[in-house]
Design a protein around this motif. Structure first.
Motif, mmCIF file in Angstrom:
data_model
loop_
_atom_site.group_PDB
_atom_site.id
_atom_site.type_symbol
_atom_site.label_atom_id
_atom_site.label_comp_id
_atom_site.label_asym_id
_atom_site.label_seq_id
_atom_site.Cartn_x
_atom_site.Cartn_y
_atom_site.Cartn_z
ATOM 1 N N GLN A 147 26.796 -46.105 24.019
ATOM 2 C CA GLN A 147 26.004 -45.631 25.153
ATOM 3 C C GLN A 147 26.848 -44.710 26.028
ATOM 4 N N GLY A 148 28.137 -45.051 26.190
ATOM 5 C CA GLY A 148 29.047 -44.196 26.953
ATOM 6 C C GLY A 148 29.219 -42.836 26.298
ATOM 7 N N CYS A 149 29.326 -42.807 24.967
ATOM 8 C CA CYS A 149 29.426 -41.525 24.248
ATOM 9 C C CYS A 149 28.155 -40.704 24.454
ATOM 10 N N LEU A 150 27.021 -41.367 24.411
ATOM 11 C CA LEU A 150 25.745 -40.689 24.640
ATOM 12 C C LEU A 150 25.677 -40.129 26.059
ATOM 13 N N ASP A 151 26.067 -40.931 27.040
ATOM 14 C CA ASP A 151 26.047 -40.487 28.440
ATOM 15 C C ASP A 151 26.969 -39.294 28.665
ATOM 16 N N ARG A 152 28.170 -39.328 28.073
ATOM 17 C CA ARG A 152 29.113 -38.233 28.271
ATOM 18 C C ARG A 152 28.660 -36.968 27.539
ATOM 19 N N THR A 153 27.928 -37.146 26.454
ATOM 20 C CA THR A 153 27.357 -35.975 25.780
ATOM 21 C C THR A 153 26.328 -35.317 26.685
ATOM 22 N N GLN A 154 25.438 -36.111 27.259
ATOM 23 C CA GLN A 154 24.423 -35.583 28.179
ATOM 24 C C GLN A 154 25.072 -34.898 29.373
ATOM 25 N N ALA A 155 26.193 -35.445 29.838
ATOM 26 C CA ALA A 155 26.884 -34.873 31.002
ATOM 27 C C ALA A 155 27.465 -33.486 30.709
ATOM 28 N N ALA A 156 27.587 -33.125 29.431
ATOM 29 C CA ALA A 156 28.103 -31.808 29.081
ATOM 30 C C ALA A 156 27.077 -30.704 29.322
ATOM 31 N N SER A 157 25.811 -31.070 29.535
ATOM 32 C CA SER A 157 24.770 -30.079 29.832
ATOM 33 C C SER A 157 25.098 -29.357 31.129
ATOM 34 N N LEU A 158 24.644 -28.146 31.234
ATOM 35 C CA LEU A 158 24.831 -27.353 32.450
ATOM 36 C C LEU A 158 23.561 -27.353 33.270
ATOM 37 N N HIS A 159 23.720 -27.274 34.580
ATOM 38 C CA HIS A 159 22.560 -27.134 35.449
ATOM 39 C C HIS A 159 21.919 -25.789 35.148
ATOM 40 N N CYS A 160 20.640 -25.820 34.951
ATOM 41 C CA CYS A 160 19.930 -24.602 34.576
ATOM 42 C C CYS A 160 19.167 -24.044 35.771
ATOM 43 N N PRO A 161 19.583 -22.886 36.294
ATOM 44 C CA PRO A 161 18.826 -22.261 37.379
ATOM 45 C C PRO A 161 17.649 -21.462 36.803
ATOM 46 N N CYS A 162 16.917 -22.150 35.922
ATOM 47 C CA CYS A 162 15.813 -21.484 35.217
ATOM 48 C C CYS A 162 14.720 -21.092 36.190
ATOM 49 N N LYS A 163 14.074 -19.996 35.869
ATOM 50 C CA LYS A 163 13.021 -19.481 36.750
ATOM 51 C C LYS A 163 11.720 -20.175 36.477
#
Length: 163
Positions: A147-163
């Motif tokens: 679960q920790g590996c999964l959480d840290r993978t998700q944390a690698a995402s970038l905030h998207c300033p999508c329009k």
């Protein structure tokens, strides 16, 4: 594939591996730590490429798993990790250019999402499998570790300033 003896107990085993091309009659011994996706060269490379930062136990586990990989695979992981220290990490590159390249963050996050989805699938598979065998992953409780590996993978995402 049925695990027996040492493999079922999660201890390293040795079994004959196919001989290298051109070495007829030569048998090399391969060692494994039972059924562990952590022994996959690609998992370590993708984590490094995407900038997934594991905690101390995750990093220690990956280092341990490298010991079970064939030497050419270990060398490839070490070589890529070294090469990536001399260039801008992909995550940083995307973050610095997100305002100038439309869709860049979304594309990067899709890659991270694919790895996250793989880890979710892996966690679900292991959750069904390991309770029946009584084995675990590394020195920590397997569920918490994965679960920790999964959480840290998700944390690698970038905030998207999508329009």
């Amino acid at each position: 594939w049925q695990l027996v003896g040492d493999e079922a107990a999660g201890r390293p085993t040795s079994r004959p591996a196919p001989p290298p091309h051109g070495d007829a009659g030569v048998v090399a011994m391969a060692s494994s730590k039972g059924p562990s996706a952590g022994q996959s060269t690609m998992i370590l490379l993708i984590d490094s490429f995407l900038g997934v930062e594991h905690d101390a136990s995750g990093s220690a586990f990956q280092d341990e798993m490298m010991g079970y990989m064939p030497e050419p695979h270990r060398r490839m992981v070490r070589d890529y990790r070294q090469k990536w220290t001399r260039t801008t990490p992909v995550r940083q590159y995307v973050s610095e250019r997100q305002a100038n390249v439309e869709g860049l963050v979304e594309a990067f996050n899709e890659c991270v999402g694919a790895m996250r989805d793989f880890r979710k699938f892996h966690l679900a598979t292991v959750t069904r499998y390991l309770p029946r065998t009584g084995t675990g992953t590394g020195a920590s409780t397997w569920r918490t570790f994965l679960q920790g590996c999964l959480d840290r993978t998700q944390a690698a995402s970038l905030h998207c300033p999508c329009k």
